[in-house]
Design a protein around this motif. Structure first.
Motif, PDB file in Angstrom:
ATOM      1  N   ALA A   1     -13.404   7.553   1.704  1.00  0.00           N
ATOM      2  CA  ALA A   1     -13.990   6.518   2.559  1.00  0.00           C
ATOM      3  C   ALA A   1     -13.065   6.113   3.691  1.00  0.00           C
ATOM      4  CB  ALA A   1     -14.344   5.296   1.714  1.00  0.00           C
ATOM      5  N   GLY A   2     -11.864   6.701   3.747  1.00  0.00           N
ATOM      6  CA  GLY A   2     -10.939   6.385   4.819  1.00  0.00           C
ATOM      7  C   GLY A   2     -10.189   5.088   4.637  1.00  0.00           C
ATOM      8  N   VAL A   3     -10.143   4.580   3.404  1.00  0.00           N
ATOM      9  CA  VAL A   3      -9.443   3.327   3.119  1.00  0.00           C
ATOM     10  C   VAL A   3      -8.031   3.662   2.654  1.00  0.00           C
ATOM     11  CG1 VAL A   3      -9.440   1.220   1.732  1.00  0.00           C
ATOM     12  CG2 VAL A   3     -11.600   2.212   2.509  1.00  0.00           C
ATOM     13  N   THR A   4      -7.056   2.994   3.222  1.00  0.00           N
ATOM     14  CA  THR A   4      -5.657   3.251   2.902  1.00  0.00           C
ATOM     15  C   THR A   4      -5.263   2.570   1.599  1.00  0.00           C
ATOM     16  OG1 THR A   4      -5.131   3.376   5.257  1.00  0.00           O
ATOM     17  CG2 THR A   4      -3.287   3.068   3.734  1.00  0.00           C
ATOM     18  N   ALA A   5      -4.637   3.311   0.727  1.00  0.00           N
ATOM     19  CA  ALA A   5      -4.162   2.748  -0.537  1.00  0.00           C
ATOM     20  C   ALA A   5      -2.920   1.905  -0.292  1.00  0.00           C
ATOM     21  CB  ALA A   5      -3.854   3.866  -1.532  1.00  0.00           C
ATOM     22  N   ASN A   6      -2.743   0.862  -1.111  1.00  0.00           N
ATOM     23  CA  ASN A   6      -1.570   0.004  -1.007  1.00  0.00           C
ATOM     24  C   ASN A   6      -0.815   0.015  -2.327  1.00  0.00           C
ATOM     25  OD1 ASN A   6      -3.107  -1.677  -2.705  1.00  0.00           O
ATOM     26  ND2 ASN A   6      -3.896  -2.833  -0.967  1.00  0.00           N
TER      27      ASN A   6
ATOM     28  N   THR B   1      -2.913  -0.503  -5.382  1.00  0.00           N
ATOM     29  CA  THR B   1      -3.686   0.686  -5.751  1.00  0.00           C
ATOM     30  C   THR B   1      -2.853   1.622  -6.624  1.00  0.00           C
ATOM     31  OG1 THR B   1      -4.779   0.530  -3.588  1.00  0.00           O
ATOM     32  CG2 THR B   1      -5.086   2.572  -4.849  1.00  0.00           C
ATOM     33  N   PHE B   2      -1.657   1.937  -6.159  1.00  0.00           N
ATOM     34  CA  PHE B   2      -0.810   2.856  -6.913  1.00  0.00           C
ATOM     35  C   PHE B   2      -0.365   2.240  -8.240  1.00  0.00           C
ATOM     36  CE2 PHE B   2      -0.127   4.471  -2.519  1.00  0.00           C
ATOM     37  CZ  PHE B   2      -0.599   5.754  -2.728  1.00  0.00           C
TER      38      PHE B   2
ATOM     39  N   PHE C   1       2.577   9.463  -8.399  1.00  0.00           N
ATOM     40  CA  PHE C   1       3.897   8.989  -7.985  1.00  0.00           C
ATOM     41  C   PHE C   1       4.361   9.719  -6.723  1.00  0.00           C
ATOM     42  CE2 PHE C   1       8.569   9.520  -8.287  1.00  0.00           C
ATOM     43  CZ  PHE C   1       8.933   8.188  -8.086  1.00  0.00           C
ATOM     44  N   ASN C   2       4.168  11.031  -6.676  1.00  0.00           N
ATOM     45  CA  ASN C   2       4.544  11.798  -5.484  1.00  0.00           C
ATOM     46  C   ASN C   2       3.726  11.360  -4.273  1.00  0.00           C
ATOM     47  OD1 ASN C   2       6.427  13.280  -6.956  1.00  0.00           O
ATOM     48  ND2 ASN C   2       4.951  14.893  -7.466  1.00  0.00           N
ATOM     49  N   GLU C   3       2.432  11.116  -4.484  1.00  0.00           N
ATOM     50  CA  GLU C   3       1.581  10.662  -3.385  1.00  0.00           C
ATOM     51  C   GLU C   3       1.986   9.271  -2.915  1.00  0.00           C
ATOM     52  OE1 GLU C   3      -3.217  10.567  -2.417  1.00  0.00           O
ATOM     53  OE2 GLU C   3      -2.395  11.699  -4.093  1.00  0.00           O
ATOM     54  N   MET C   4       2.402   8.446  -3.852  1.00  0.00           N
ATOM     55  CA  MET C   4       2.865   7.097  -3.523  1.00  0.00           C
ATOM     56  C   MET C   4       4.112   7.164  -2.643  1.00  0.00           C
ATOM     57  SD  MET C   4       4.190   4.260  -6.269  1.00  0.00           S
ATOM     58  CE  MET C   4       5.227   2.891  -5.750  1.00  0.00           C
ATOM     59  N   CYS C   5       5.052   8.019  -2.998  1.00  0.00           N
ATOM     60  CA  CYS C   5       6.272   8.170  -2.196  1.00  0.00           C
ATOM     61  C   CYS C   5       5.941   8.734  -0.812  1.00  0.00           C
ATOM     62  CB  CYS C   5       7.261   9.071  -2.920  1.00  0.00           C
ATOM     63  SG  CYS C   5       7.885   8.378  -4.466  1.00  0.00           S
ATOM     64  N   ALA C   6       4.991   9.690  -0.755  1.00  0.00           N
ATOM     65  CA  ALA C   6       4.598  10.265   0.533  1.00  0.00           C
ATOM     66  C   ALA C   6       3.937   9.229   1.429  1.00  0.00           C
ATOM     67  CB  ALA C   6       3.656  11.448   0.300  1.00  0.00           C
TER      68      ALA C   6
ATOM     69  N   SER D   1       8.493  -1.374 -12.476  1.00  0.00           N
ATOM     70  CA  SER D   1       7.238  -1.136 -13.204  1.00  0.00           C
ATOM     71  C   SER D   1       6.714   0.266 -12.954  1.00  0.00           C
ATOM     72  CB  SER D   1       6.195  -2.171 -12.789  1.00  0.00           C
ATOM     73  OG  SER D   1       5.921  -2.100 -11.390  1.00  0.00           O
ATOM     74  N   THR D   2       6.987   0.823 -11.762  1.00  0.00           N
ATOM     75  CA  THR D   2       6.533   2.187 -11.458  1.00  0.00           C
ATOM     76  C   THR D   2       7.125   3.185 -12.443  1.00  0.00           C
ATOM     77  OG1 THR D   2       6.443   1.587  -9.111  1.00  0.00           O
ATOM     78  CG2 THR D   2       6.383   3.932  -9.667  1.00  0.00           C
ATOM     79  N   TYR D   3       8.433   3.117 -12.624  1.00  0.00           N
ATOM     80  CA  TYR D   3       9.089   4.031 -13.560  1.00  0.00           C
ATOM     81  C   TYR D   3       8.709   3.722 -15.008  1.00  0.00           C
ATOM     82  CZ  TYR D   3      11.917   6.213  -9.943  1.00  0.00           C
ATOM     83  OH  TYR D   3      12.327   6.934  -8.855  1.00  0.00           O
ATOM     84  N   ASN D   4       8.458   2.449 -15.310  1.00  0.00           N
ATOM     85  CA  ASN D   4       8.027   2.111 -16.672  1.00  0.00           C
ATOM     86  C   ASN D   4       6.693   2.769 -17.000  1.00  0.00           C
ATOM     87  OD1 ASN D   4      10.296   0.596 -17.125  1.00  0.00           O
ATOM     88  ND2 ASN D   4       9.311  -1.375 -16.779  1.00  0.00           N
ATOM     89  N   PHE D   5       5.784   2.791 -16.027  1.00  0.00           N
ATOM     90  CA  PHE D   5       4.492   3.443 -16.249  1.00  0.00           C
ATOM     91  C   PHE D   5       4.673   4.942 -16.462  1.00  0.00           C
ATOM     92  CE2 PHE D   5       2.558  -0.105 -13.480  1.00  0.00           C
ATOM     93  CZ  PHE D   5       2.335  -0.897 -14.591  1.00  0.00           C
ATOM     94  N   LEU D   6       5.580   5.547 -15.695  1.00  0.00           N
ATOM     95  CA  LEU D   6       5.813   6.985 -15.831  1.00  0.00           C
ATOM     96  C   LEU D   6       6.422   7.316 -17.193  1.00  0.00           C
ATOM     97  CD1 LEU D   6       7.219   7.790 -12.269  1.00  0.00           C
ATOM     98  CD2 LEU D   6       4.979   8.426 -13.176  1.00  0.00           C
TER      99      LEU D   6
END
Length: 738
Positions: free
Chosen positions: A326-331, A334-335, A355-360, A368-373
């Motif tokens: 839909a062309g909406v940017t994730a924030n 979202t991640f 995670f890779n897409e988030m960094c890109a 919390s990001t690494y905790n989820f991973l």
């Protein structure tokens, strides 16, 4: 006034993005008639006549409700002590304490409209208007009055409490201002929302309608947000319907607020599951698209949150793809939702890709990001402790990211599930040395006990338990269940009973998990009679009001001996299945469950077909043996069909395909053990075995006669009784097969 200036200072939820003001949507001086203040009218309930009360009736009603609410609200800040045996003295002390607290916490009201006088506005001369004067006033005079009302509305919206807001309205009345517009009511509603008093906001809305003041888009959306606070789902949809009836078109804020209300405030007590709430939110999303309303990031985040609540990580990823399409940017939100859903769902590969897409996308990772991973490493179908530790080392090199107690708990879980007991102990030591001792709980030690029992044996598990007690942690029912299970696997019944006694001495009631562990321990010790006694006690005491398939699977395994059903079948010679008294007891328990409707493997009118798709492996063995008995009692007239699962080409996405193949193999072993030939019967939708009618009749005719003291009832034919080769008679057996 511009629309932005008119509503400056109003507090609203993050979903509001540039909503326009219906009062002056065309410019500062355009549409001056629409800016004329409304004279408030309220219906007199007794006479049925209209009278001009201004804000008086609304204020009186709100003040009455506020006083009633404060009187009924318990004072949680006080901890009154009961004096004497009765309640009178303690009650008087609580009242005095409450009055003293209120007198100290509520300072004397300071007028909020004094600053208007400092700006040169004479409230008594410039703001008093009668109804018949409105038409004769100039546009500049009306604008000046509207500006004054706007300033008053802004003071109301900035109030720190509903009581303070009502005080401003009292000043407004005292100054002779008897007119108000939508902004006045919106200001009151905004204060209610900020003070988490959504139900009071709905009362103000009803007074607003009674006064003839028409709400605008911002008012409607704020009210829906208040419905979210008050958990009033039906009222929110009623307000949406009234908005549409008034000729207003719901926008993205309206639909997103409704979705959030549906997702987060679903009906209680199981009337609406998370999956059902997700379905309702998706219906609103479809309705939104049908009206050509473009969703934004908050809309998709709300839908993804609903998918995460429903524990459907695949659906969350699907919604994310819809968002990108839909062309909406994730924030970052979202991640965060994507990683949390993938982590808890064990989708390690998907979590790493996100995670890779988030960094890109340039979104900086957080702790919390690494905790989820790391959680994904622990929850994956094949836990990966090596990757979890690699992520742990990586997160220590990132700025503003550092491990916390949750990180170490996930590391312990990943190590335990991967069979790395040394890694689990290392994570526990790091947690303690890093200052996160408070994050260590009984659950942490329970994982370590289970890991020790699997990796190093029973003695190591009890050593961890000893450290747990020495550290001052209180064991719970899971602790004892883990220890009893370990004793069962270690074939140490005496220690299992000792643990059970210690549990009872601490006043901890045995739950179903502990009962299952005891049954398994008795089975491993070869004492199937005691295992059946435990099972009976569970049923009679009400602790197993609704036995599960797992419950029956455990008792069936216990009845089959030390190694359970699988090893029993593997050691049986083809055509020479030895039915022991324990197996007879298992069949009897199965038939009791059939009589209550728990098991429905065979349809009464068609004994030629047995469906074991919903059975576990041990249940499959017992069900097939019981079915063969009754098929011999009432010989079928067609080929026998045993349905074991879905077709090999079909999959439900939940990993059940492998279990079906194993169950298929178990069914083949049962037929081989009793000497009954079978063949594969794979169709488009199911996986099954087939026994020809000719082969079944030939098999029956080759069986020798049976003795009279067979375990099964007299209705069972002698040939089938010989099949079971029973030498002992068990009382109480009845024909329960239906």
């Amino acid at each position: 006034m511009a629309a932005q200036a008119l509503l400056h200072g109003f507090s609203y939820n993050p979903g509001v993005r540039g909503a326009s003001n219906p009062v002056s949507s065309k410019g500062e001086f355009a549409g001056i008639e629409s800016m004329m203040p409304h004279t408030l009218h309220f219906m007199l309930s007794k006479s049925g006549q209209y009278a001009r009360h201004g804000l008086g009736a609304a204020v009186a009603e709100l003040e009455t409700e506020l006083v009633a609410l404060e009187t009924a609200k318990p004072n949680t800040s006080e901890k009154p002590q009961r004096v004497g045996g009765g309640g009178g003295g303690g009650g008087r002390q609580r009242v005095k304490a409450r009055q003293k607290s209120q007198s100290t916490k509520e300072p004397q009201h300071t007028p909020r409209l004094e600053w208007l006088k400092q700006e040169g506005i004479d409230l008594t001369n410039e703001c008093i208007l009668e109804a018949d004067e409105l038409c004769s006033r100039s546009a500049s005079g009306l604008l000046k009055l509207q500006q004054t009302i706007w300033r008053i509305n802004r003071s109301i919206s900035r109030s720190s409490s509903v009581t303070e807001a009502l005080g401003v309205i009292e000043e407004m009345k005292a100054a002779g201002i008897d007119s108000a517009n939508e902004g006045t009511y919106l200001a009151l509603i905004t204060v209610c929302r900020r003070q988490q008093q959504g139900e009071r906001a709905l009362s103000i809305y009803e007074a607003m309608k009674q006064a003839g003041v028409k709400p605008g888009m911002l008012t409607y959306n704020t009210l829906i947000s208040c419905c979210h606070q008050a958990k009033r789902l039906e009222d929110a949809f009623r307000i949406k319907a009234e908005m549409e009836a008034a000729g207003m078109r719901p926008d993205v804020v309206t639909y997103t607020a409704l979705m959030a209300l549906v997702v987060k405030t679903g009906p209680y007590r199981g009337r609406s599951s998370p999956a059902q709430r997700l379905g309702k939110a998706l219906e609103l999303y479809k309705e939104m698209l049908d009206r050509s309303i473009r969703p934004d990031a908050i809309t998709f985040n709300t839908l993804m949150f609903a998918g995460a609540q429903a524990k459907l990580p695949g659906k969350v990823l699907e919604i994310y793809r819809m968002m990108i399409a839909a062309g909406v940017t994730a924030n970052k939100f979202t991640f965060g939702i994507l990683l949390e859903s993938a982590g808890s769902g064990g989708r390690l590969k998907a979590a790493l890709e996100v995670f890779n897409e988030m960094c890109a996308a340039g979104v900086a990772p957080q702790t919390s990001t690494y905790n989820f991973l790391i959680e994904a490493c622990a929850s994956a179908p094949h836990p990966n402790a090596e990757k979890a530790w690699a992520l742990y080392e990586e997160m220590k090199t990132i700025d503003n990211v550092s491990p916390n107690g949750q990180t170490y708990n996930h590391l312990i879980t990943a190590s335990c599930k991967s069979g790395d007991h040394a890694g689990a102990l290392r994570a526990h030591e790091l947690m303690r040395d890093s200052g996160f001792s408070k994050a260590v709980t009984s659950s942490t030690f329970n994982k370590l006990i289970q890991s020790a029992s699997k990796s190093e044996g029973l003695d190591s598990a009890f050593q961890v338990y000893k450290k747990m007690r020495e550290a001052g942690y209180k064991p719970d029912v899971i602790t004892f269940g883990t220890l009893v299970s370990a004793c069962g696997q270690g074939k140490d019944l005496a220690r299992a009973l000792t643990v059970s006694e210690e549990m009872e001495s601490l006043g901890i009631k045995r739950n179903q998990v502990v009962q299952h562990a005891l049954i398994g321990a008795y089975g491993q010790a070869g004492q199937w009679q005691d295992a059946v006694d435990i099972f009976r006690m569970m049923q009679q005491s009400g602790e197993m009001e609704q036995p599960t398939a797992l419950s029956y699977g455990i008792i069936f395994d216990a009845c089959f001996g030390k190694e359970g059903t699988n090893v029993f079948l593997d050691t049986s010679e083809p055509g020479k299945l030895d039915i022991t008294p324990g197996i007879e007891a298992a069949i009897g328990l199965y038939e009791e469950a059939v009589a209550t409707g728990f098991f429905k493997n065979v349809v009464e009118d068609d004994l030629s077909r047995c469906d074991v798709r919903n059975m576990n492996c041990s249940g499959t063995v017992v069900a097939l043996l019981a079915w063969l008995l009754h098929a011999g009692q009432i010989p079928p007239t067609s080929d026998l069909i045993i349905v074991t699962g879905i077709s090999k080409g079909e999959g439900d996405g939940k990993g059940r395909k492998g279990r079906y193949r194993k169950k298929h193999s178990v069914a083949e072993k049962v037929l081989q053990a009793v000497g009954l030939p079978c063949k594969q019967l794979n169709t488009v939708t199911m996986q099954a075995l087939s026994v020809s009618l000719e082969a079944f009749n030939h098999w029956l005719s080759d069986l020798p006669e049976v003795e009279d003291d067979c375990y099964f009832n007299e209705a069972v034919t002698s040939t089938v009784g010989t099949l079971l080769n029973s030498s002992e008679h068990t009382e109480g057996a009845t024909d329960n097969f239906r």
